[in-house]
Design an enzyme around this catalytic site. Structure first.
Site, PDB file in Angstrom:
ATOM      1  CB  CYS A  69      12.792   8.329   9.203  1.00 56.92           C
ATOM      2  SG  CYS A  69      13.928   7.095   8.432  1.00 56.92           S
ATOM      3  CD  GLU A 116       9.699  12.746  11.900  1.00 53.59           C
ATOM      4  OE1 GLU A 116       8.541  12.416  11.991  1.00 53.59           O
ATOM      5  OE2 GLU A 116      10.304  11.899  11.305  1.00 53.59           O
ATOM      6  CD  GLU A 124      11.951   0.510  10.695  1.00 53.84           C
ATOM      7  OE1 GLU A 124      12.722   1.405  11.397  1.00 53.84           O
ATOM      8  OE2 GLU A 124      12.577  -0.778  11.070  1.00 53.84           O
ATOM      9  CE  LYS A 137      -1.967   3.028   2.078  1.00 52.68           C
ATOM     10  NZ  LYS A 137      -1.856   4.256   1.483  1.00 52.68           N
TER      11      LYS A 137
HETATM   12  P1  NAD Z   1       1.790   8.720   7.426  1.00 58.55           P
HETATM   13  O1  NAD Z   1       1.988   7.778   8.832  1.00 58.55           O
HETATM   14  O2  NAD Z   1       1.021   9.566   7.243  1.00 58.55           O
HETATM   15  O3  NAD Z   1       1.602   7.501   6.371  1.00 58.55           O
HETATM   16  C1  NAD Z   1       2.384   6.281   6.182  1.00 58.55           C
HETATM   17  C2  NAD Z   1       1.562   5.259   5.259  1.00 58.55           C
HETATM   18  O4  NAD Z   1       0.440   5.041   6.124  1.00 58.55           O
HETATM   19  C3  NAD Z   1       0.780   5.837   3.916  1.00 58.55           C
HETATM   20  O5  NAD Z   1       0.696   4.851   2.983  1.00 58.55           O
HETATM   21  C4  NAD Z   1      -0.578   6.219   4.508  1.00 58.55           C
HETATM   22  O6  NAD Z   1      -1.825   6.129   3.730  1.00 58.55           O
HETATM   23  C5  NAD Z   1      -0.831   4.971   5.283  1.00 58.55           C
HETATM   24  N1  NAD Z   1      -1.704   5.427   6.557  1.00 58.55           N
HETATM   25  C6  NAD Z   1      -2.209   6.500   6.923  1.00 58.55           C
HETATM   26  N2  NAD Z   1      -2.844   6.170   7.837  1.00 58.55           N
HETATM   27  C7  NAD Z   1      -3.261   5.039   8.221  1.00 58.55           C
HETATM   28  C8  NAD Z   1      -3.943   4.207   9.272  1.00 58.55           C
HETATM   29  N3  NAD Z   1      -4.493   4.698   9.920  1.00 58.55           N
HETATM   30  N4  NAD Z   1      -3.706   2.677   9.244  1.00 58.55           N
HETATM   31  C9  NAD Z   1      -3.022   2.334   8.213  1.00 58.55           C
HETATM   32  N5  NAD Z   1      -2.355   3.162   7.171  1.00 58.55           N
HETATM   33  C10 NAD Z   1      -2.382   4.376   7.397  1.00 58.55           C
HETATM   34  O7  NAD Z   1       3.350   8.873   7.126  1.00 58.55           O
HETATM   35  P2  NAD Z   1       3.908   9.801   5.897  1.00 58.55           P
HETATM   36  O8  NAD Z   1       3.528  11.101   6.299  1.00 58.55           O
HETATM   37  O9  NAD Z   1       3.320   9.321   4.645  1.00 58.55           O
HETATM   38  O10 NAD Z   1       5.562   9.496   5.978  1.00 58.55           O
HETATM   39  C11 NAD Z   1       6.580  10.476   6.649  1.00 58.55           C
HETATM   40  C12 NAD Z   1       6.591   9.862   8.242  1.00 58.55           C
HETATM   41  O11 NAD Z   1       7.299   8.628   8.032  1.00 58.55           O
HETATM   42  C13 NAD Z   1       7.584  10.507   9.043  1.00 58.55           C
HETATM   43  O12 NAD Z   1       7.197  10.665  10.237  1.00 58.55           O
HETATM   44  C14 NAD Z   1       8.688   9.784   8.947  1.00 58.55           C
HETATM   45  O13 NAD Z   1       9.873   9.879   9.898  1.00 58.55           O
HETATM   46  C15 NAD Z   1       8.283   8.510   8.908  1.00 58.55           C
HETATM   47  N6  NAD Z   1       9.447   7.592   8.035  1.00 58.55           N
HETATM   48  C16 NAD Z   1       9.940   6.792   8.802  1.00 58.55           C
HETATM   49  C17 NAD Z   1      10.965   5.972   8.521  1.00 58.55           C
HETATM   50  C18 NAD Z   1      11.773   4.630   8.948  1.00 58.55           C
HETATM   51  O14 NAD Z   1      12.435   3.880   8.685  1.00 58.55           O
HETATM   52  N7  NAD Z   1      11.761   4.717  10.672  1.00 58.55           N
HETATM   53  C19 NAD Z   1      11.450   6.035   7.069  1.00 58.55           C
HETATM   54  C20 NAD Z   1      10.792   6.803   5.945  1.00 58.55           C
HETATM   55  C21 NAD Z   1       9.692   7.751   6.818  1.00 58.55           C
END
Ligand code: NAD
Length: 489
Positions: A291, A392, A257, A182
């Site tokens: 991240c 963040e 993550e 997804k």
């Molecule tokens: P997000 O949490 O908004 O979304 C991530 C994914 O989850 C998307 O595909 C989204 O559609 C889906 N999603 C959203 N709500 C959901 C729910 N309730 N249940 C299931 N799926 C859901 O994150 P983002 O804004 O896309 O990405 C940025 C964040 O990701 C930052 O906080 C960053 O630090 C983190 N990140 C972490 C790592 C790591 O490896 N630790 C790597 C990259 C990004």
């Protein structure tokens, strides 16, 4: 011949059961470049029945064993072929990624290469999916088997869409699982193209499915679905919390993550020019939407003022420009909401008395007409407890905090709810060893800005996550351990 025609704007469907289908309800959504605002793609917006079909296809392929029963060597061959196809399509994939995310094209090309490396690496280490023989208190034979888990939902963010999808899909498939990927709403195209590569490489239909959607619902439905056995998620800490709760009823395997606010500790004995160069990239790369961004820079008092000045100067020299230009170093943030969020952090820090050095302003230029690019900025003279120093930001913002003693540096580095990554710069090896042992993070680099290598484990402590990806741990994360006892009677 590639299945995709390089035609823009693209039309993207759901990839379910080895076929490309429209959403059952016929819904679509529009993806626009966050940099220029141009129409990049019209994408299927999955409803509950689409998620149902994707999970059913994955579950059926797993039950039938079309993939998991293949030998490790046969699975590895397919993974190697996926890697080759990714490299062959590097131009197309990089363009898709850059247009959807606003990330510089050269970083997108590097991301495609990284994605291919994940597939090669996991193809190479599938034979390490071994068990043990255990001398139990009985006369027969006891041993363990590592087996695939079942249907794995892979939910990924927009900041490293292809690399993160590959980081999950490669080990999941190597271990013999079936998956539903997804992608994040703004960046669906490379996930779909990755599935095409897998199909073309010979992966049986149903083993790899991709559902796209405009909002969070498809992700939620996947997490709650009773036939999903494992959720591997990368994204924000807020969503991670939601996923843990929604996976609880099904006692699902969950790896998370999540976000970070990683420290970069700089002692006065470090090579200042080298640290400044490294620290600038460590925080401003991908516009700070990383991240592992070392956004909490902790600098020994005697060099604090010089460091702030030099980091701001280095940031000001970074080329913020059209992401499609080959020499662009910083492109656009992902959206207007993200831009406003970042500008809000900067404005509140200024109001609270912080001093700002360098940019922190919207950059308008050809290719950046949407107005979502922000120039790198250094925020100094802040209270370590201030929100900009603890939360963040996910933008090109470095918060620089002074320290006087080793103990103070450690306390500042550990002083957030996150524990993903971090760096330490010193020539004193004893001090480095002491500090490495005290920092509560999953990753740490000394005299380098990265400790993230695909061969080595990657993941966070505290609210930065649960579980480890990459390396052998990343493969094991997609397996269950079965203990078998065979009687000799
Ligand atoms: P997000 O949490 O908004 O979304 C991530 C994914 O989850 C998307 O595909 C989204 O559609 C889906 N999603 C959203 N709500 C959901 C729910 N309730 N249940 C299931 N799926 C859901 O994150 P983002 O804004 O896309 O990405 C940025 C964040 O990701 C930052 O906080 C960053 O630090 C983190 N990140 C972490 C790592 C790591 O490896 N630790 C790597 C990259 C990004």
């Amino acid at each position: 011949m590639p299945l995709t025609q390089p035609r823009e704007p693209w039309e993207a469907r759901l990839h379910v059961g080895g076929e490309e289908v429209t959403a059952a309800g016929g819904a679509t959504y529009r993806v626009e470049s966050p940099a220029s605002g141009r129409h990049v793609a019209t994408v299927a917006d999955a409803g509950p029945e689409d998620v149902e079909l994707a999970v059913a296809a994955a579950a059926e392929s797993f039950e039938h064993g079309v993939w998991r029963r293949r030998t490790a060597a046969a699975r590895a061959l397919v993974l190697h072929r996926i890697a080759e196809l990714l490299v062959e399509r590097q131009d197309l994939l990089a363009r898709m990624e850059s247009l959807c995310s606003g990330k510089p094209i050269r970083d997108c090309r590097a991301e495609v290469a990284a994605a291919a490396r994940y597939f090669r690496f996991y193809a190479g280490i599938v034979p390490l999916m071994t068990g043990n023989t255990i001398p139990v208190n009985a006369s027969g034979l006891d041993f363990t088997l590592r087996e695939p888990i079942g249907v794995c939902a892979l939910i990924v963010p927009w900041n490293g869409p292809l690399a993160i999808a590959a980081k999950k899909a490669a080990p999941a498939l190597a271990a013999g699982n079936s998956v539903v990927l997804k992608p994040a709403p703004p960046t669906p195209l490379t996930a779909l193209e990755l599935e095409r590569c897998a199909r073309e490489a010979g992966l049986p239909g149903g083993v790899f499915n991709v559902v796209t959607g405009a909002g969070p619902d498809p992700g939620r439905w996947l997490v709650a679905h009773p036939r999903v056995d494992k959720v591997s998620f990368t994204g924000s800490t807020r969503t991670g919390r939601d996923i843990l709760k929604n996976a609880a009823d099904g006692i699902k395997r969950v790896s998370l993550e999540l976000g970070g606010k990683s420290p970069n500790i700089v002692f006065a004995d470090a090579d200042l020019a080298r640290v400044v160069e490294s620290a600038a990239w460590a925080v401003y790369w991908n516009g700070g939407q990383d991240c592992c961004a070392r956004s909490r820079v902790i600098v020994e008092r005697p060099i604090y003022d010089r460091f702030v000045e030099q980091l701001a100067a280095r940031g000001s020299r970074m080329r913020v420009a059209d992401p499609l230009r080959p020499d662009t170093e910083i492109g656009s943030l992902i959206s207007a909401e993200q831009r406003d969020r970042v500008l809000g952090f900067i404005a509140r820090a200024r109001e609270a008395g912080a001093s700002l050095h360098g940019g922190g302003e919207v950059v308008m230029a050809e290719g950046l007409e949407a107005g979502n690019a922000i120039s790198p900025v250094v925020v100094a003279d802040v209270d370590p407890e201030a929100e900009i120093a603890r939360e963040e930001v996910f933008g090109p913002v470095a918060t620089v905090i002074p320290f006087r003693t080793e103990e103070e540096a450690i306390a500042l580095a550990n002083g957030t709810e996150y524990g993903l990554s971090g760096s330490l710069w010193t020539r004193d090896i004893g001090r480095a060893i002491r500090i490495v042992k005290e920092i509560r993070s999953g990753l740490l680099s000394v005299n380098s800005d990265t400790s993230s290598y695909l061969e080595a484990p990657f993941g966070g402590r505290k609210r930065s996550g649960i579980g480890r990806e990459q390396g052998l741990e990343g493969l094991y994360d997609f397996t269950e351990l079965k203990n078998v006892y065979i009687s000799d009677d």
